[in-house]
Design an enzyme around this catalytic site. Structure first.
Site, short mmCIF file in Angstrom:
data_model
loop_
_atom_site.label_atom_id
_atom_site.label_comp_id
_atom_site.label_asym_id
_atom_site.label_seq_id
_atom_site.Cartn_x
_atom_site.Cartn_y
_atom_site.Cartn_z
N GLY A 47 0.86 -1.21 0.00
CA GLY A 47 0.00 0.00 0.00
C GLY A 47 0.88 1.23 0.00
O GLY A 47 0.74 2.11 0.84
N TYR A 223 -6.52 3.24 13.63
CA TYR A 223 -7.07 4.52 14.08
C TYR A 223 -8.08 4.26 15.19
O TYR A 223 -8.74 3.21 15.20
CB TYR A 223 -7.74 5.25 12.90
CG TYR A 223 -8.28 6.60 13.29
CD1 TYR A 223 -7.41 7.62 13.65
CD2 TYR A 223 -9.65 6.84 13.35
CE1 TYR A 223 -7.90 8.86 14.06
CE2 TYR A 223 -10.14 8.08 13.75
CZ TYR A 223 -9.26 9.08 14.10
OH TYR A 223 -9.73 10.30 14.51
N TYR A 233 -16.75 4.90 14.03
CA TYR A 233 -15.40 4.37 13.80
C TYR A 233 -15.01 3.26 14.78
O TYR A 233 -15.12 2.08 14.48
CB TYR A 233 -14.34 5.50 13.77
CG TYR A 233 -13.12 5.00 13.02
CD1 TYR A 233 -12.91 5.30 11.69
CD2 TYR A 233 -12.22 4.12 13.64
CE1 TYR A 233 -11.85 4.76 10.98
CE2 TYR A 233 -11.15 3.58 12.94
CZ TYR A 233 -10.97 3.90 11.61
OH TYR A 233 -9.92 3.35 10.92
P1 NAI Z 1 -4.82 5.46 1.08
O1 NAI Z 1 -6.10 5.27 0.37
O2 NAI Z 1 -4.11 6.76 0.91
O3 NAI Z 1 -3.77 4.30 0.68
C1 NAI Z 1 -4.14 3.00 0.42
C2 NAI Z 1 -3.01 2.26 -0.29
O4 NAI Z 1 -3.41 0.90 -0.48
C3 NAI Z 1 -2.66 2.79 -1.68
O5 NAI Z 1 -1.27 2.68 -1.89
C4 NAI Z 1 -3.38 1.81 -2.62
O6 NAI Z 1 -2.80 1.70 -3.91
C5 NAI Z 1 -3.21 0.54 -1.83
N1 NAI Z 1 -4.18 -0.51 -2.17
C6 NAI Z 1 -5.52 -0.48 -2.02
N2 NAI Z 1 -6.04 -1.68 -2.39
C7 NAI Z 1 -5.01 -2.45 -2.78
C8 NAI Z 1 -4.89 -3.77 -3.28
N3 NAI Z 1 -5.96 -4.57 -3.43
N4 NAI Z 1 -3.66 -4.23 -3.61
C9 NAI Z 1 -2.55 -3.45 -3.46
N5 NAI Z 1 -2.60 -2.21 -2.98
C10 NAI Z 1 -3.81 -1.71 -2.65
O7 NAI Z 1 -5.13 5.17 2.61
P2 NAI Z 1 -4.49 5.61 4.00
O8 NAI Z 1 -5.42 6.55 4.65
O9 NAI Z 1 -3.06 5.95 3.87
O10 NAI Z 1 -4.64 4.24 4.81
C11 NAI Z 1 -3.60 3.34 5.04
C12 NAI Z 1 -3.80 2.69 6.39
O11 NAI Z 1 -3.71 3.68 7.40
C13 NAI Z 1 -5.19 2.03 6.54
O12 NAI Z 1 -5.07 0.85 7.27
C14 NAI Z 1 -5.95 3.08 7.35
O13 NAI Z 1 -7.02 2.53 8.08
C15 NAI Z 1 -4.83 3.58 8.26
N6 NAI Z 1 -5.10 4.88 8.90
C16 NAI Z 1 -5.55 5.95 8.21
C17 NAI Z 1 -5.85 7.14 8.86
C18 NAI Z 1 -6.38 8.32 8.14
O14 NAI Z 1 -6.93 9.22 8.79
N7 NAI Z 1 -6.23 8.42 6.85
C19 NAI Z 1 -5.65 7.28 10.32
C20 NAI Z 1 -5.04 6.13 10.92
C21 NAI Z 1 -4.81 4.96 10.25
#
Ligand code: NAI
Length: 392
Positions: A47, A223, A233
Site C-alpha cells: 500500500g 485509528y 469508527y
Molecule cells: P490510502 O487510500 O491513501 O492508501 C491505500 C493504499 O493501499 C494505496 O497505496 C493503494 O494503492 C493501496 N491498495 C488499495 N487496495 C489495494 C490492493 N488490493 N492491492 C494493493 N494495494 C492496494 O489510505 P491511508 O489513509 O493511507 O490508509 C492506510 C492505512 O492507514 C489504513 O489501514 C488506514 O485505516 C490507516 N489509517 C488511516 C488514517 C487516516 O486518517 N487516513 C488514520 C489512521 C490509520
C-alpha cells in the site's frame, strides 16, 4: 493536456502528474530535513503509493537510506484519462530514489492475491535477499479471498443507527447524517478486508520463503479517534476490523518470535480512504483548525517521520497497555479534544468557515490529487502518460 480537478463529492477523478511529483518532492525534502534514522535497510511497503504507505516508503528511503519494494493498486493513464495519483506518486518516487542512488521497485496488482505475494517474494529473493521492515498500509474497499469469495468493507455502526452533524462536501454546509447499522455479513466483510487476515498471510508467506531478516519489524496502521466518532469508527464495523488487526499483531509475535509486529495508531488525516467516511470529515476540519492553532498539526509525512525517529526505531519503543504505538498522542490530548468538542457543539453552516479549517481540509484533498501546490503552473500542457521506471 491541461489537467483540471474534477471533484465528485469525496473523490477527484483526475490527477495532476506535475503536482503529484511536487507533492512527493516536498515529502522527501521534509524527511531529509529531519536527519538520518538508524533504521531498516530493505523495506517492503504494502500500500505504498498514497497516504500513510507512501509516507512510510519515503521515510524508509530518504530517512534510513533503505531499498524499497512498494506494492500498490493503481491505474495508469490510457492517454485520455489521467492516471490515479498513486501512479504518478510512484513514478515520482522512483525517479527521485534513483537519482539518490537508492533501489526502488514497484509492483502494481492486488496485494490480497497469492500471485502478487509470490511475485513480491521472487523480487525480494532476486534483488534484496531479505527485508527487515514490512509496512502494511492497505486501505481497500474489497478483497477476494483464495476461495474466490469477494468481501466488501463498509462503514456502518454495529448496533443502533447513529445520527450526528456532518459536513456536506458538495456544498460545504452542515447537515445531519444518519449512519445505519451493518446488515448481515457487512461486519464480517469489513473484518475480512480491513482486519489482519491478509497481513498474517503476507507474514506467513514471507517467513516461509525465508525472505524475512532476523528480527524483522512489521507495522500496520490503525485509528481510534475521539468518543464522538466511536459509533461510526472505533465501535463501528471498521473499528472491529482494526481490533482484529491488533489481535493479529499479537498472533504474529507469538507465531514468529524472531519478528516484531506493531500496530501504530495514527492521526486522522485526509486521504482517499478517510474522506469516504461519513461524519468524520467535519471532525477532521475542526481538528485541523485546533491542532494548527496549537502548533501540533501533522500530515502523513510528519507522522511517519516522527514514528520512525521517536518510536518504531527508538532504543525503547513506547507502547500503550495493548502494546500499540500511539501516534495519535497529540490528537487525543485533552487540550486538543476539549477544544474540538467545544467547536463541534457550536458549528453551523454559517460559522463553519471560521470554526473549522475547511480550507485546510480542501487543500489537503486537492493536494492528494496533485492540485493547488505552490510552484506548479496549472495552465501548462502536461504529459499524462507517465511511466513508472520499474514497471516499463
Ligand atoms: P490510502 O487510500 O491513501 O492508501 C491505500 C493504499 O493501499 C494505496 O497505496 C493503494 O494503492 C493501496 N491498495 C488499495 N487496495 C489495494 C490492493 N488490493 N492491492 C494493493 N494495494 C492496494 O489510505 P491511508 O489513509 O493511507 O490508509 C492506510 C492505512 O492507514 C489504513 O489501514 C488506514 O485505516 C490507516 N489509517 C488511516 C488514517 C487516516 O486518517 N487516513 C488514520 C489512521 C490509520
Amino acid at each position: 493536456m491541461i489537467v483540471e480537478p474534477k471533484v465528485r463529492e469525496f473523490i477527484c477523478t483526475t490527477a495532476h502528474p506535475v503536482g503529484c511529483y511536487e507533492n512527493v518532492k516536498n515529502q522527501i525534502a521534509y524527511v531529509k530535513n529531519q536527519g538520518i534514522v538508524e533504521g531498516p535497510k530493505k523495506v517492503l511497503v504494502i500500500g505504498a503509493s498514497t497516504g500513510y504507505g507512501l509516507a512510510s516508503r519515503i521515510t524508509a528511503a530518504f530517512g534510513c537510506q533503505a531499498d524499497t519494494l512498494g506494492i500498490m493498486f493503481e491505474r495508469p493513464s490510457n492517454g485520455k484519462r489521467t492516471a490515479t495519483p498513486g501512479w504518478y506518486n510512484t513514478a515520482a518516487f522512483e525517479k527521485e530514489a534513483e537519482a539518490a542512488g537508492l533501489y526502488a521497485k514497484s509492483m502494481n496488482g492486488d496485494a490480497f492475491s497469492k500471485e502478487v505475494k509470490e511475485q513480491a517474494i521472487e523480487m525480494i529473493r532476486k534483488d534484496l535477499g531479505q527485508v527487515d521492515l514490512v509496512v502494511y498500509s492497505l486501505a481497500a474497499p474489497r478483497r477476494t479471498t483464495a476461495d474466490g469469495v469477494t468481501w466488501s468493507s463498509s462503514l456502518k455502526t454495529t448496533d443502533a443507527p447513529f445520527t450526528e452533524k456532518s459536513l456536506d462536501l458538495r456544498t460545504n454546509t452542515i447537515v445531519t447524517k444518519t449512519v445505519e447499522p451493518a446488515e448481515e455479513g457487512e461486519l464480517e466483510g469489513t473484518i475480512k478486508v480491513m482486519g489482519g487476515e491478509d497481513w498474517m498471510d503476507w507474514m506467513d508467506a514471507l517467513h516461509e520463503a525465508g525472505v524475512l531478516a532476523e528480527n524483522a519489524v512489521t507495522v500496520a496502521y490503525s485509528y481510534i479517534g475521539p468518543k464522538l466518532t466511536y459509533p461510526i469508527y472505533n465501535d463501528g464495523t471498521i473499528g472491529q476490523a482494526k481490533k482484529h488487526l491488533t489481535k493479529t499483531a499479537n498472533e504474529i509475535n507469538e507465531k514468529y518470535p524472531d519478528v516484531k509486529a506493531y500496530i501504530s495508531v495514527n492521526k486522522a488525516l485526509v486521504t482517499q480512504a478517510s474522506s469516504a467516511i461519513p461524519i468524520v470529515p467535519l471532525y477532521f476540519a475542526i481538528l485541523y483548525k485546533v491542532m494548527k492553532e496549537q502548533g501540533t498539526h501533522e500530515g502523513c509525512i510528519q507522522q511517519i517521520s516522527r514514528l520512525f525517529h521517536d518510536k518504531l526505531f527508538a532504543k525503547t519503543i513506547p507502547v500503550d497497555e495493548e502494546g500499540r504505538i500511539r501516534m495519535d498522542d497529540w490528537e487525543l490530548s485533552d487540550e486538543v479534544q476539549n477544544a474540538v468538542m467545544k467547536c463541534w457543539k457550536e458549528v453551523t453552516t454559517e460559522n463553519v468557515e471560521q470554526i473549522s479549517d475547511i480550507e485546510g481540509y480542501w487543500q489537503d484533498f486537492y493536494q492528494m490529487f496533485g492540485f493547488k501546490l505552490d510552484g506548479v503552473d496549472y495552465s501548462k500542457d502536461v504529459n499524462i502518460e507517465v511511466q513508472i521506471p520499474s514497471l516499463v
